[in-house]
Design a protein around this motif. Structure first.
Motif, PDB file in Angstrom:
ATOM      1  N   THR A 299      72.377  11.818  23.940  1.00  0.00           N
ATOM      2  CA  THR A 299      71.270  12.370  24.819  1.00  0.00           C
ATOM      3  C   THR A 299      72.206  12.389  26.190  1.00  0.00           C
ATOM      4  O   THR A 299      73.341  11.823  26.464  1.00  0.00           O
ATOM      5  CB  THR A 299      70.365  11.201  24.861  1.00  0.00           C
ATOM      6  OG1 THR A 299      70.915  10.087  25.490  1.00  0.00           O
ATOM      7  CG2 THR A 299      69.711  10.904  23.716  1.00  0.00           C
ATOM      8  N   PRO A 300      71.450  13.163  27.178  1.00  0.00           N
ATOM      9  CA  PRO A 300      72.041  13.261  28.489  1.00  0.00           C
ATOM     10  C   PRO A 300      72.256  11.976  29.214  1.00  0.00           C
ATOM     11  O   PRO A 300      73.320  11.909  30.081  1.00  0.00           O
ATOM     12  CB  PRO A 300      70.939  14.070  29.130  1.00  0.00           C
ATOM     13  CG  PRO A 300      70.206  14.744  28.111  1.00  0.00           C
ATOM     14  CD  PRO A 300      70.345  13.844  26.972  1.00  0.00           C
ATOM     15  N   ASP A 301      71.866  10.943  28.845  1.00  0.00           N
ATOM     16  CA  ASP A 301      72.096   9.623  29.431  1.00  0.00           C
ATOM     17  C   ASP A 301      73.027   8.784  28.407  1.00  0.00           C
ATOM     18  O   ASP A 301      73.303   7.430  29.147  1.00  0.00           O
ATOM     19  CB  ASP A 301      70.791   8.831  29.633  1.00  0.00           C
ATOM     20  CG  ASP A 301      70.018   8.454  28.418  1.00  0.00           C
ATOM     21  OD1 ASP A 301      70.540   8.584  27.433  1.00  0.00           O
ATOM     22  OD2 ASP A 301      69.038   7.588  28.520  1.00  0.00           O
ATOM     23  N   GLY A 302      73.698   9.423  27.779  1.00  0.00           N
ATOM     24  CA  GLY A 302      74.891   8.769  26.937  1.00  0.00           C
ATOM     25  C   GLY A 302      74.516   8.119  25.742  1.00  0.00           C
ATOM     26  O   GLY A 302      75.411   7.529  25.145  1.00  0.00           O
ATOM     27  N   GLN A 303      73.131   7.817  25.293  1.00  0.00           N
ATOM     28  CA  GLN A 303      72.860   7.175  24.092  1.00  0.00           C
ATOM     29  C   GLN A 303      73.284   7.977  22.866  1.00  0.00           C
ATOM     30  O   GLN A 303      72.940   9.334  22.994  1.00  0.00           O
ATOM     31  CB  GLN A 303      71.396   6.987  23.934  1.00  0.00           C
ATOM     32  CG  GLN A 303      71.033   6.163  25.373  1.00  0.00           C
ATOM     33  CD  GLN A 303      71.545   4.435  25.329  1.00  0.00           C
ATOM     34  OE1 GLN A 303      71.386   3.996  24.054  1.00  0.00           O
ATOM     35  NE2 GLN A 303      71.961   4.270  26.321  1.00  0.00           N
ATOM     36  N   THR A 304      73.816   7.351  22.192  1.00  0.00           N
ATOM     37  CA  THR A 304      74.193   8.056  20.698  1.00  0.00           C
ATOM     38  C   THR A 304      72.762   8.720  19.846  1.00  0.00           C
ATOM     39  O   THR A 304      72.071   7.977  19.862  1.00  0.00           O
ATOM     40  CB  THR A 304      75.086   7.314  19.756  1.00  0.00           C
ATOM     41  OG1 THR A 304      76.173   6.814  20.532  1.00  0.00           O
ATOM     42  CG2 THR A 304      75.279   7.799  18.450  1.00  0.00           C
ATOM     43  N   LEU A 305      72.978   9.885  19.433  1.00  0.00           N
ATOM     44  CA  LEU A 305      72.062  10.489  18.653  1.00  0.00           C
ATOM     45  C   LEU A 305      72.501  10.533  17.224  1.00  0.00           C
ATOM     46  O   LEU A 305      73.618  10.423  16.802  1.00  0.00           O
ATOM     47  CB  LEU A 305      72.031  11.987  18.953  1.00  0.00           C
ATOM     48  CG  LEU A 305      70.948  12.469  20.168  1.00  0.00           C
ATOM     49  CD1 LEU A 305      71.217  14.112  20.470  1.00  0.00           C
ATOM     50  CD2 LEU A 305      69.787  12.001  20.119  1.00  0.00           C
ATOM     51  N   MET A 306      71.587  10.139  16.494  1.00  0.00           N
ATOM     52  CA  MET A 306      71.809   9.888  15.001  1.00  0.00           C
ATOM     53  C   MET A 306      71.813  11.220  14.311  1.00  0.00           C
ATOM     54  O   MET A 306      70.963  12.188  14.839  1.00  0.00           O
ATOM     55  CB  MET A 306      70.796   8.922  14.131  1.00  0.00           C
ATOM     56  CG  MET A 306      70.942   7.409  14.834  1.00  0.00           C
ATOM     57  SD  MET A 306      72.479   6.775  15.119  1.00  0.00           S
ATOM     58  CE  MET A 306      72.716   6.418  13.037  1.00  0.00           C
TER      59      MET A 306
ATOM     60  N   GLY B  12      70.543  19.504  14.852  1.00  0.00           N
ATOM     61  CA  GLY B  12      69.244  20.207  14.646  1.00  0.00           C
ATOM     62  C   GLY B  12      69.384  21.410  15.156  1.00  0.00           C
ATOM     63  O   GLY B  12      70.427  22.020  15.444  1.00  0.00           O
ATOM     64  N   LEU B  13      68.161  22.086  15.376  1.00  0.00           N
ATOM     65  CA  LEU B  13      68.064  23.497  15.947  1.00  0.00           C
ATOM     66  C   LEU B  13      67.714  23.625  17.286  1.00  0.00           C
ATOM     67  O   LEU B  13      67.793  24.721  17.738  1.00  0.00           O
ATOM     68  CB  LEU B  13      67.092  24.273  15.129  1.00  0.00           C
ATOM     69  CG  LEU B  13      67.254  24.199  13.451  1.00  0.00           C
ATOM     70  CD1 LEU B  13      66.147  24.774  12.823  1.00  0.00           C
ATOM     71  CD2 LEU B  13      68.358  25.026  13.144  1.00  0.00           C
ATOM     72  N   SER B  14      67.550  22.651  18.165  1.00  0.00           N
ATOM     73  CA  SER B  14      66.996  22.657  19.469  1.00  0.00           C
ATOM     74  C   SER B  14      68.024  22.470  20.496  1.00  0.00           C
ATOM     75  O   SER B  14      68.327  21.204  20.396  1.00  0.00           O
ATOM     76  CB  SER B  14      65.763  21.943  19.989  1.00  0.00           C
ATOM     77  OG  SER B  14      65.439  21.861  21.164  1.00  0.00           O
ATOM     78  N   PRO B  15      68.570  23.230  21.340  1.00  0.00           N
ATOM     79  CA  PRO B  15      69.634  23.091  22.291  1.00  0.00           C
ATOM     80  C   PRO B  15      69.121  21.795  23.147  1.00  0.00           C
ATOM     81  O   PRO B  15      70.080  21.099  23.858  1.00  0.00           O
ATOM     82  CB  PRO B  15      69.828  24.186  22.924  1.00  0.00           C
ATOM     83  CG  PRO B  15      69.437  25.416  22.075  1.00  0.00           C
ATOM     84  CD  PRO B  15      68.415  24.625  21.384  1.00  0.00           C
ATOM     85  N   GLU B  16      67.857  21.947  23.567  1.00  0.00           N
ATOM     86  CA  GLU B  16      67.190  20.742  24.394  1.00  0.00           C
ATOM     87  C   GLU B  16      67.182  19.240  23.987  1.00  0.00           C
ATOM     88  O   GLU B  16      67.312  18.391  24.593  1.00  0.00           O
ATOM     89  CB  GLU B  16      65.794  21.220  24.913  1.00  0.00           C
ATOM     90  CG  GLU B  16      66.049  22.486  25.684  1.00  0.00           C
ATOM     91  CD  GLU B  16      66.149  23.719  24.963  1.00  0.00           C
ATOM     92  OE1 GLU B  16      65.550  23.904  23.919  1.00  0.00           O
ATOM     93  OE2 GLU B  16      66.841  24.624  25.656  1.00  0.00           O
ATOM     94  N   ARG B  17      67.113  19.386  22.429  1.00  0.00           N
ATOM     95  CA  ARG B  17      66.793  17.927  21.811  1.00  0.00           C
ATOM     96  C   ARG B  17      67.927  17.404  21.052  1.00  0.00           C
ATOM     97  O   ARG B  17      68.142  16.299  20.698  1.00  0.00           O
ATOM     98  CB  ARG B  17      65.334  17.928  20.887  1.00  0.00           C
ATOM     99  CG  ARG B  17      64.128  18.156  21.927  1.00  0.00           C
ATOM    100  CD  ARG B  17      63.090  17.704  20.987  1.00  0.00           C
ATOM    101  NE  ARG B  17      62.955  18.735  19.861  1.00  0.00           N
ATOM    102  CZ  ARG B  17      62.581  20.059  19.648  1.00  0.00           C
ATOM    103  NH1 ARG B  17      62.134  20.468  21.054  1.00  0.00           N
ATOM    104  NH2 ARG B  17      62.595  20.854  18.849  1.00  0.00           N
ATOM    105  N   ASP B  18      68.556  18.338  20.547  1.00  0.00           N
ATOM    106  CA  ASP B  18      69.470  18.049  19.477  1.00  0.00           C
ATOM    107  C   ASP B  18      71.160  18.078  20.034  1.00  0.00           C
ATOM    108  O   ASP B  18      71.197  18.552  21.220  1.00  0.00           O
ATOM    109  CB  ASP B  18      69.490  19.061  18.233  1.00  0.00           C
ATOM    110  CG  ASP B  18      68.237  18.854  17.506  1.00  0.00           C
ATOM    111  OD1 ASP B  18      67.967  17.886  17.226  1.00  0.00           O
ATOM    112  OD2 ASP B  18      67.541  19.899  17.281  1.00  0.00           O
ATOM    113  N   GLY B  19      72.122  17.459  19.315  1.00  0.00           N
ATOM    114  CA  GLY B  19      73.206  17.607  19.632  1.00  0.00           C
ATOM    115  C   GLY B  19      74.477  18.318  18.902  1.00  0.00           C
ATOM    116  O   GLY B  19      74.054  18.453  17.780  1.00  0.00           O
TER     117      GLY B  19
END
Length: 180
Positions: free
Chosen positions: A47-54, A12-19
């Motif tokens: 995510t920062p805690d290691g959870q996979t982002l879809m 996505g477009l957000s460096p804070e929320r997207d990967g």
């Protein structure tokens, strides 16, 4: 000038929320693109805690990178130190450096690393200088304007975009009268 041209594909477009899902880069040494010195990897977004982002469907439609393609890929925590070492403090170039640089800074900070290229150069800004009367400066339009072609399947894939961005950078520098 020696530079590293790089491109990211993201969720996505957000460096804070997207990967980041893909990084591609190539070096320009003494004004010559050195494709044998390329850097290219898929990245499993987390995510920062290691959870996979879809990877959202909409993002997949843009770059064609699916969740299945990145399932076994390294995470950004694994890739980022290696990519920062590849850049090695050289100046960097990207098409819309604010986007790519923003993702690099956010991820470096997240993992306690430093994103510190010598300088950042933007082919969108160079295009605006070279073609001040033109309204559109996206990479597809710029490639057409400069007579550059994407490899089949290369548009919106990191290394395909990097190949065109590197050539565009060299031509734009020439057009505005700066030796690359």
């Amino acid at each position: 000038m020696n530079v590293v041209v790089f491109d990211l594909e993201t969720t996505g477009l957000s460096p804070e929320r997207d990967g980041i899902v893909e990084i591609g880069a190539v070096r320009i040494v003494d004004g010559q693109v050195q494709e044998h010195l390329k850097y290219e990897t898929l990245v499993r977004p987390t995510t920062p805690d290691g959870q996979t982002l879809m990877i959202p469907w909409r993002a997949e439609q843009v770059h064609g990178i699916s969740n299945a393609m990145v399932r076994a890929a390294p995470t950004i925590a694994e890739v980022l130190p290696e990519f920062i070492e590849y850049v090695n403090g050289w100046p960097v170039v990207a098409h819309n450096i604010g986007f790519d640089g923003g993702f690099m800074r956010a991820n470096a900070q997240r993992y306690g690393l430093t994103w510190a290229p010598a300088s950042e150069h933007c082919t969108v800004q160079l295009s605006r200088r070279a073609f001040p009367k033109e309204r559109a400066h996206n990479l597809t339009v710029l490639a057409d304007r400069l007579g550059l072609n994407f490899a089949p399947g290369g548009r919106h894939r990191s290394f395909g975009d990097v190949q065109v961005t590197a050539q565009a950078y060299l031509r734009l520098m020439e057009l505005i009268g700066v030796r690359a």
